[in-house]
Each structure stands twice: as C-alpha cells, then as structure tokens.
Design an enzyme around this catalytic site. Structure first.
Site, PDB file in Angstrom:
ATOM      1  N   SER A 107      -7.855  46.743  29.474  1.00  0.00           N
ATOM      2  CA  SER A 107      -8.010  47.471  28.214  1.00  0.00           C
ATOM      3  C   SER A 107      -9.475  47.643  27.830  1.00  0.00           C
ATOM      4  CB  SER A 107      -7.216  46.781  27.105  1.00  0.00           C
ATOM      5  OG  SER A 107      -5.865  46.705  27.454  1.00  0.00           O
ATOM      6  N   HIS A 108      -9.870  47.053  26.718  1.00  0.00           N
ATOM      7  CA  HIS A 108     -11.224  47.256  26.174  1.00  0.00           C
ATOM      8  C   HIS A 108     -12.256  46.317  26.802  1.00  0.00           C
ATOM      9  CE1 HIS A 108      -9.355  43.988  23.964  1.00  0.00           C
ATOM     10  NE2 HIS A 108     -10.580  43.510  23.810  1.00  0.00           N
TER      11      HIS A 108
END
Length: 195
Positions: A107-108
């Site tokens: 993800s991030h």
C-alpha cells in the site's frame, strides 16, 4: 490461539522490506501453503481456488511466484488477476467463488517494502484468530494442522484472469448508483499502487 500474539501479521497483513525476512520467497511460499490449509481447506477433496492480485512494485512478481508455488504444492489453483487495486481482489474473490484471495502490496509503504494480505472467500479481511492459526502452521507449532503434499493431478494449476481490471471498473461504476463526476476534480495517489 486468538490470545496469542501474532509474530508476522500486523494491522493489515504481513509487511516488510522485500527479500528480507519475513518477506522472502521461501517464507512467502510457506505462508501461502499455511493460508491454503486454513482458508481453502487444502488437502480435503475438491481443489480450492485463490485469486491473486498485486501492485506495481518490482518485488511483486517474485513474491507472486512464491505464493503460486506454495499454493500449487498443496493442491490450490491460483488465478492471477495481475496488477489490480486491493479492493479488486476482494471483489473478484467473492464474484468468482474463490475460497480466498491474496494481495501482494505494501500500500502506502516505501517502494522497497512489500506485503501480503489475505481475504476470505466473501472478500472480507481475516480476523486475528485466523491469522494466528496461519502463523501456527508457518511456525510448526505443536497441534497445528499438517501441510498436505499434492501429487500428480492433485497439484494446483495456474490461470490468468484477462479482464480483471475491466470487471473491477464495471463494479466500481455500478456502485456509484448512476452518480456522475462531471465538473468535479478528482485526485489520485499513484505511488506504488495499482489504481
């Protein structure tokens, strides 16, 4: 097992620097095998199916290959959705009646990281107890289910879902209920993701 502290699973799957323990191909292969036993009932009759999607990180293909090897070795068919967002894997898993889904994404997190997330056949995230059970198999804890070793026709197969992203886009548009975005500004964060 729910009272046990989980060693590898965090708030959203297993994440680490790619190719550093636990995000190594050998560990991820074993994690896939353990998840197959818990989520797919691997070794118990009809061959289970898992949908796998990933993001654009360089390590994604390596980890996807490790998952495929683990799943196939315990008799689970792997259906590759390619580069798709995390919610697409959940939707595709439920839509196609797969036993579970796997997302290869951090993800991030920074580009050098990667992660593995699992979803049930209905597309929902795993609870702590299920993750602890998977970990008990990976760690070889006493009383943990044994890993089956499929042979011959029992070995899982690999297939590709050629229109995965189109199915997800159609689903996303239908979920808007006819609302249009004309005249609105839309911001997208494309860093390392699949969207």
């Amino acid at each position: 097992m729910s009272s046990e502290k989980r060693q590898f699973f965090g708030t959203d799957g297993v994440r680490a620097v790619a190719n550093r323990h636990p995000m190594t191909p050998d560990f991820i292969m074993h994690l896939g095998q353990a998840a197959a036993v818990v989520l797919g009932g691997a070794g118990g009759g009809e061959r289970p199916k898992a949908v796998i999607g990933r993001d654009t990180r360089a390590s994604g293909e390596m980890l996807e290959a490790a998952l495929i090897a683990g799943l196939n070795s315990v008799g689970v068919d792997a259906v590759l959705a390619g580069v798709v967002p995390t919610p697409a894997v959940a939707m595709l898993t439920a839509k196609h009646g797969a036993n579970f889904g796997i997302v290869v994404s951090a993800s991030h997190n920074p580009f050098h990281d990667n992660g593995i997330k699992f979803v049930h056949g209905d597309g929902h995230k795993l609870n702590d107890k299920t993750e602890a059970t998977i970990e008990s198999i990976v760690l070889g804890k006493e009383g943990a289910p044994a890993l089956p070793r499929s042979e011959g026709r029992g070995i899982g197969r690999v297939s590709r879902m050629d229109n995965a992203i189109e199915q997800y886009v159609e689903h996303a548009l239908l979920s808007m209920g006819g609302v249009r975005l004309d005249g609105m500004r839309v911001a997208l964060d494309n860093a390392h993701g699949a969207a």
